[in-house]
Design a protein around this motif. Structure first.
Motif, PDB file in Angstrom:
ATOM      1  N   VAL A 485       0.768  -1.167   0.185  1.00 14.79           N
ATOM      2  CA  VAL A 485       0.008   0.065   0.039  1.00 14.79           C
ATOM      3  C   VAL A 485       0.790   1.244  -0.086  1.00 14.79           C
ATOM      4  O   VAL A 485       1.672   1.367   0.829  1.00 14.79           O
ATOM      5  CB  VAL A 485      -0.990   0.177   1.294  1.00 14.79           C
ATOM      6  N   VAL A 486       0.865   2.012  -1.161  1.00 10.12           N
ATOM      7  CA  VAL A 486       1.770   2.978  -1.494  1.00 10.12           C
ATOM      8  C   VAL A 486       1.320   4.295  -1.169  1.00 10.12           C
ATOM      9  O   VAL A 486       0.318   4.676  -2.105  1.00 10.12           O
ATOM     10  CB  VAL A 486       2.542   2.816  -2.796  1.00 10.12           C
ATOM     11  N   GLY A 487       1.661   5.292  -0.426  1.00 10.31           N
ATOM     12  CA  GLY A 487       1.169   6.748  -0.351  1.00 10.31           C
ATOM     13  C   GLY A 487       2.470   7.461  -0.696  1.00 10.31           C
ATOM     14  O   GLY A 487       3.517   7.343  -0.846  1.00 10.31           O
ATOM     15  N   TYR A 488       2.128   9.017  -1.372  1.00  8.38           N
ATOM     16  CA  TYR A 488       3.042   9.594  -2.164  1.00  8.38           C
ATOM     17  C   TYR A 488       3.275  11.052  -1.232  1.00  8.38           C
ATOM     18  O   TYR A 488       2.394  11.610  -0.598  1.00  8.38           O
ATOM     19  CB  TYR A 488       2.520   9.883  -3.456  1.00  8.38           C
ATOM     20  N   CYS A 489       4.466  11.678  -1.693  1.00  8.49           N
ATOM     21  CA  CYS A 489       4.685  13.315  -1.127  1.00  8.49           C
ATOM     22  C   CYS A 489       5.336  13.047   0.190  1.00  8.49           C
ATOM     23  O   CYS A 489       4.632  12.576   1.165  1.00  8.49           O
ATOM     24  CB  CYS A 489       3.590  13.903  -1.350  1.00  8.49           C
ATOM     25  N   HIS A 502      -3.126   8.533   4.988  1.00 12.69           N
ATOM     26  CA  HIS A 502      -3.697   7.833   3.485  1.00 12.69           C
ATOM     27  C   HIS A 502      -3.530   6.270   3.706  1.00 12.69           C
ATOM     28  O   HIS A 502      -4.449   5.350   3.606  1.00 12.69           O
ATOM     29  CB  HIS A 502      -3.427   8.539   2.274  1.00 12.69           C
ATOM     30  N   VAL A 503      -2.284   6.008   3.779  1.00 12.19           N
ATOM     31  CA  VAL A 503      -1.991   4.636   3.657  1.00 12.19           C
ATOM     32  C   VAL A 503      -2.544   3.991   4.856  1.00 12.19           C
ATOM     33  O   VAL A 503      -3.108   2.718   4.825  1.00 12.19           O
ATOM     34  CB  VAL A 503      -0.407   4.451   3.651  1.00 12.19           C
ATOM     35  N   ARG A 520      -0.805  -9.107   5.834  1.00 10.11           N
ATOM     36  CA  ARG A 520      -0.910  -9.185   4.430  1.00 10.11           C
ATOM     37  C   ARG A 520      -0.713  -7.717   3.607  1.00 10.11           C
ATOM     38  O   ARG A 520      -0.810  -7.815   2.454  1.00 10.11           O
ATOM     39  CB  ARG A 520      -2.157 -10.162   4.040  1.00 10.11           C
ATOM     40  N   PHE A 521      -0.159  -7.046   4.513  1.00  8.44           N
ATOM     41  CA  PHE A 521       0.054  -5.602   3.918  1.00  8.44           C
ATOM     42  C   PHE A 521       1.500  -5.297   4.238  1.00  8.44           C
ATOM     43  O   PHE A 521       2.228  -5.521   5.130  1.00  8.44           O
ATOM     44  CB  PHE A 521      -0.964  -4.588   4.448  1.00  8.44           C
ATOM     45  N   ILE A 522       2.201  -4.356   3.156  1.00  3.91           N
ATOM     46  CA  ILE A 522       3.433  -3.827   3.189  1.00  3.91           C
ATOM     47  C   ILE A 522       3.254  -2.272   3.328  1.00  3.91           C
ATOM     48  O   ILE A 522       2.566  -1.755   2.358  1.00  3.91           O
ATOM     49  CB  ILE A 522       4.421  -4.215   2.393  1.00  3.91           C
ATOM     50  N   PHE A 523       3.529  -1.656   4.500  1.00  2.50           N
ATOM     51  CA  PHE A 523       3.223  -0.357   4.793  1.00  2.50           C
ATOM     52  C   PHE A 523       4.318   0.574   4.080  1.00  2.50           C
ATOM     53  O   PHE A 523       5.500   0.477   4.358  1.00  2.50           O
ATOM     54  CB  PHE A 523       2.958   0.153   6.156  1.00  2.50           C
ATOM     55  N   SER A 524       3.838   1.508   3.038  1.00  2.00           N
ATOM     56  CA  SER A 524       4.886   2.453   2.380  1.00  2.00           C
ATOM     57  C   SER A 524       4.244   3.724   2.147  1.00  2.00           C
ATOM     58  O   SER A 524       3.511   3.880   1.217  1.00  2.00           O
ATOM     59  CB  SER A 524       5.340   1.721   0.963  1.00  2.00           C
ATOM     60  N   ASP A 536      -1.921   3.990  -4.111  1.00  3.23           N
ATOM     61  CA  ASP A 536      -1.695   2.790  -5.068  1.00  3.23           C
ATOM     62  C   ASP A 536      -1.517   1.628  -4.136  1.00  3.23           C
ATOM     63  O   ASP A 536      -1.063   1.527  -3.089  1.00  3.23           O
ATOM     64  CB  ASP A 536      -0.539   2.834  -6.023  1.00  3.23           C
ATOM     65  N   ILE A 537      -2.329   0.505  -4.815  1.00  2.00           N
ATOM     66  CA  ILE A 537      -2.177  -1.040  -4.232  1.00  2.00           C
ATOM     67  C   ILE A 537      -1.532  -1.810  -5.359  1.00  2.00           C
ATOM     68  O   ILE A 537      -2.185  -1.805  -6.397  1.00  2.00           O
ATOM     69  CB  ILE A 537      -3.579  -1.543  -3.520  1.00  2.00           C
TER      70      ILE A 537
END
Length: 560
Positions: A485-489, A502-503, A520-524, A536-537
């Motif tokens: 699970v990818v968050g930006y900025c 958000h993530v 089952r999630f990778i925090f990014s 984005d996932i």
């Protein structure tokens, strides 16, 4: 013609606009219940002797239809307004009354025998001289002797006889047999109706005796003489009728003319003829025994002389015949013992039995003794628990080596390596082409949807929740796959914290709302190259790993 009573009935109607039991072990799916008010469909006392065989066949499951129960008879009395719609104006105050007996033929049709007695009166307020042109020897009603002396000393002749105002009083009796069609007792949303509309038609016999008020009352040596209608000088309806009332003596001294078109005319000191009748009504149920009914009925017997007049001012026969109108309000009573008879069937809803049967059909449960999803009726094998089966309930054997897949340690054994041992392992090494490669998660999960947030917001929209439901469905179908699970900025502290928010929001939603395990999630969060308001996932690559939770970078800036 006078249609006021028909209009009155229409307005009145608008204002009102308002089983089997368990009797044998052969029918365990039936339960006792009532279908005819207090009567049970399996209570034999409600059926006539000739219906007992059908009753026994019904309760033993040999026929689908119960016999028709015995029901009560209805008797009633009524009173109201009786009038003649003809050539002379009818008075609304004319009375009529009657009585009847009625028996149902079923839930819709019934037969009624009715007697009616009515007195119709009429008085024209406009004068007429039509009799002068008939060519007859005398004006039959409105003179008594051929040489009657008219007021002023003149002798009657067709030219100088004065104007007259037609009137009549006719007593009518009728006996008719009517077929009644009930229109409102079949109800889809309630068991018992409180009001029924009905229409009727029938045949009968009518007798009538009509007279005309044409002469002065004879007193002493006074000669009978026709009324001198020249004294009527008023022009308005109200004033003319008042002057006529003062002039006439209300004796109705002269019989009306015999109708030559009626075959049975003038029997029993009156006229008699067959008749037809039709009408409509509204009945209101007060109790299982009583109801009241508002009804309007027309009676026609082919005569044009019920009101004593059949000539027009031009001396020709009128083309229209007279008919009678009978508007009544009645009270009816159902007779018969409750222990042996139900209410008249036209008050009972025939859907009660069908609805009761549908409500009492138990849930159909088909046995599946081995629990493989194929019912015993079609199952060709007692399958051990946990073994996948085909449509016939037989354990799957993908490579056909005789060992079911659930016990086969070598799922695909080439034919040249068979026969196999008890574990499904062949006698030769498995070449590379028989090894089953597990597809990567990227191929299994496919493209996963992104989640968008409004600017500076951490609230999931309905569309975002729907997208996450799709992600959860794919994760449940592929339990060995993880997602990133990818968050930006991350240019500012505010952006770093918002990206984390958000993530964290997406992962928390998938855990709490969709039931996906947190491991089952990778925090990014705080990544570059994407939109600050988008998460984005994607499927994790083989060997890719990372934390599923990360401490917030700037907790004081967290978005709630």
């Amino acid at each position: 013609m006078n249609h006021s009573k028909t209009v009155l009935l229409a307005l009145a109607i608008c204002s009102f606009g308002s089983s089997r039991a368990q009797v044998s072990e052969t029918h365990p799916y039936k339960a006792p219940h009532a279908i005819y008010g207090p009567a049970s469909v399996t209570d034999s006392q409600y059926y006539a002797k000739k219906k007992q065989q059908q009753f026994r066949d019904f309760v033993n499951g040999q026929t689908d239809f119960p016999p028709k129960p015995r029901d009560m008879w209805e008797i009633g009395i009524k009173g109201g307004l009786f009038s003649v719609n003809g050539d002379v104006r009818s008075e609304m105050i004319s009375p009529g009354f009657g009585a009847h007996i009625r028996k149902s033929l079923g839930h819709t049709l019934s037969l009624r025998l009715e007697y009616m007695y009515g007195i119709a009166k009429g008085q024209d307020w406009r004068p007429s001289a039509g009799y002068k042109f008939t060519g007859m020897a005398n004006p039959w009603y409105y003179r008594y002797q051929r040489n009657s002396v008219l007021p002023g000393g003149s002798v009657w002749n067709p030219i100088n006889f004065p104007k007259v105002y037609y009137n009549y009083k006719t007593t009518v009796q009728e006996l008719s047999l009517q077929l009644i069609a009930n229109l409102h007792n079949i109800r889809f949303y309630k068991p018992q109706t409180g009001a029924t509309f009905y229409v009727l038609g029938g045949l009968g016999i009518t007798t009538w005796d009509g007279r005309v008020n044409a002469m002065h009352e004879v007193r002493g040596d006074e000669e009978s003489a026709a009324y001198d209608y020249s004294k009527i000088t008023a022009t308005t309806k109200k004033d003319v009728l008042k002057q006529l009332k003062d002039l006439q003596d209300d004796m109705y001294d002269t019989p009306i003319e015999a109708d030559p078109s009626i075959r049975y005319s003038h029997l029993f000191a009156g006229s008699i003829a067959p008749s037809v009748t039709g009408g409509m009504g509204l009945a209101l149920r007060l109790s299982p025994r009583f109801n009241i009914a508002l009804e309007d009925r027309l009676i026609y017997n082919g005569s044009d002389l019920i009101d004593g007049q059949r000539w027009t001012d031009q001396g020709t026969l009128t083309p229209d015949k007279d008919f009678m109108n009978y508007l009544t309000l009645g009270i009816n009573y159902n007779i018969g013992a409750k222990r042996k008879r139900v209410e008249p069937l036209y008050w009972l809803n025939p859907l009660n039995y069908a609805y009761g049967e549908l409500r009492r059909v138990p849930e159909i449960v088909l046995p599946d003794s081995d629990g493989d999803g194929v019912t015993d009726q079609f199952d060709q094998e007692q399958t051990p628990a946990g073994c996948p089966v085909d449509t016939h309930g037989v354990s799957r054997d993908t490579d056909g080596d005789g060992v079911p897949d659930c016990k086969d340690k070598e799922l695909i054994t080439p034919t040249y390596c068979q026969p196999v041992d008890a574990d499904g392992v062949g006698k030769c090494p498995c070449p590379d082409d028989c090894k089953v490669e597990t597809p990567e998660c990227a191929a299994l999960l496919g493209a996963l949807p992104s989640v968008s947030f409004k600017a500076n917001s951490n609230t999931l929209s309905a569309d975002a929740a729907a997208s996450l439901a799709v992600v959860a469905s794919k994760l449940r179908s592929n339990p060995n796959c993880k997602v990133v699970v990818v968050g930006y900025c991350a240019a500012t502290k505010k952006q770093q914290q918002l990206s984390w928010d958000h993530v964290n929001k997406v992962i928390t939603h998938l855990q709490e709302k969709e039931g996906i395990s947190g491991d089952r999630f990778i925090f990014s969060s705080g990544q570059e190259g994407g939109d600050c308001n988008t998460v984005d996932i994607r499927a994790a690559a083989p060997g890719e790993d990372g934390p599923n939770t990360v401490a917030p970078p700037h907790p004081n800036l967290r978005k709630k």
